[in-house]
Design a protein around this motif. Sequence first.
Motif, PDB file in Angstrom:
ATOM      1  N   GLY A   1      -4.045  -3.544   1.111  1.00  0.00           N
ATOM      2  CA  GLY A   1      -4.188  -2.597   2.459  1.00  0.00           C
ATOM      3  C   GLY A   1      -2.452  -2.188   2.978  1.00  0.00           C
ATOM      4  O   GLY A   1      -2.488  -1.790   3.935  1.00  0.00           O
ATOM      5  N   VAL A   2      -1.689  -1.957   1.943  1.00  0.00           N
ATOM      6  CA  VAL A   2       0.268  -1.335   2.198  1.00  0.00           C
ATOM      7  C   VAL A   2       0.053  -0.435   1.031  1.00  0.00           C
ATOM      8  O   VAL A   2       0.868  -0.251   1.297  1.00  0.00           O
ATOM      9  CB  VAL A   2       0.540  -2.366   1.592  1.00  0.00           C
ATOM     10  N   SER A   3      -1.099   0.749   1.032  1.00  0.00           N
ATOM     11  CA  SER A   3      -0.695   2.013   0.340  1.00  0.00           C
ATOM     12  C   SER A   3      -0.418   2.524   1.429  1.00  0.00           C
ATOM     13  O   SER A   3      -0.645   3.039   2.229  1.00  0.00           O
ATOM     14  CB  SER A   3      -2.026   2.499  -0.284  1.00  0.00           C
ATOM     15  N   SER A   4       1.148   3.818   0.922  1.00  0.00           N
ATOM     16  CA  SER A   4       1.222   4.329   2.113  1.00  0.00           C
ATOM     17  C   SER A   4       1.609   6.185   1.485  1.00  0.00           C
ATOM     18  O   SER A   4       2.203   6.267   0.628  1.00  0.00           O
ATOM     19  CB  SER A   4       2.123   3.981   2.718  1.00  0.00           C
ATOM     20  N   LEU A   5       2.306   7.054   2.419  1.00  0.00           N
ATOM     21  CA  LEU A   5       2.949   7.887   2.395  1.00  0.00           C
ATOM     22  C   LEU A   5       3.998   7.582   3.634  1.00  0.00           C
ATOM     23  O   LEU A   5       4.124   7.464   4.381  1.00  0.00           O
ATOM     24  CB  LEU A   5       2.332   8.785   2.819  1.00  0.00           C
TER      25      LEU A   5
END
Length: 244
Positions: free
Chosen positions: A164-168
Amino acid sequence: MMNLKPFVIILLSIFINSCGDEKNDEKKLFSIDTSVLKQVYELNESLELVVKNEESKKIDSIIYYMNNKNIGAVKGNNKLKISLENQKLGYQKVKAMVYFEENSTTTEANFTIASNVEPKALKYKIINTYPHEIKAYTQGFEFYRDTLYEGTGNGEGKGTGQRGVSSLRKTDYKTGKVYKSVNLADQYFGEGITILNNKVYQLTWLSHEGYIYNADTFEKIKTFKYFDDELQGWGLTNDGEKSI
């Protein structure tokens, strides 16, 4: 007076279902013979295609397609030999359109084409190191206007990521300071990114979708789909005109 309408609908439903079953049965009659295929070919090799005909149906002809482009046809079930010299690298889908006994059906297989150029070992020297957030698992990055843009892929089921902490994000690569960041929804695993015409393109791993953002504001402009079940999102780049 007898109401025939439900009866007609039932008959029509039976007819449609039986036609669907027939089509499914036809698809099971033939398959591209993968026993003669390799998983990975090089550009200097040739590919031989032939169809398995388990029930010995009389095949009139077969037309073969690679990535929906016609690459040749054969009478009966003769082998088709194709040179891969001018093909693009990467994942390839082959489809056979089989014509038999006044019917036709399709079957598919896939393989990968790799370069036949032997890579040269490069010498390098580390001239500097910069700080980076240890919890951000880099999946893709580009420098754009002297700023580091990074797609991180933290999620359940791959590597040591955290769910739950994938990001751009974009950062000052010299200090590690994050200028701006946007998180993906919990169920998505972020992958490669590239920047073209002031837009950031980002893939996801197994979700069959990607995103386009404004490079300045990170406003999401569009969600795009890739529908092939075999495809996974990994790396992404561009040639100055289109994403690759």
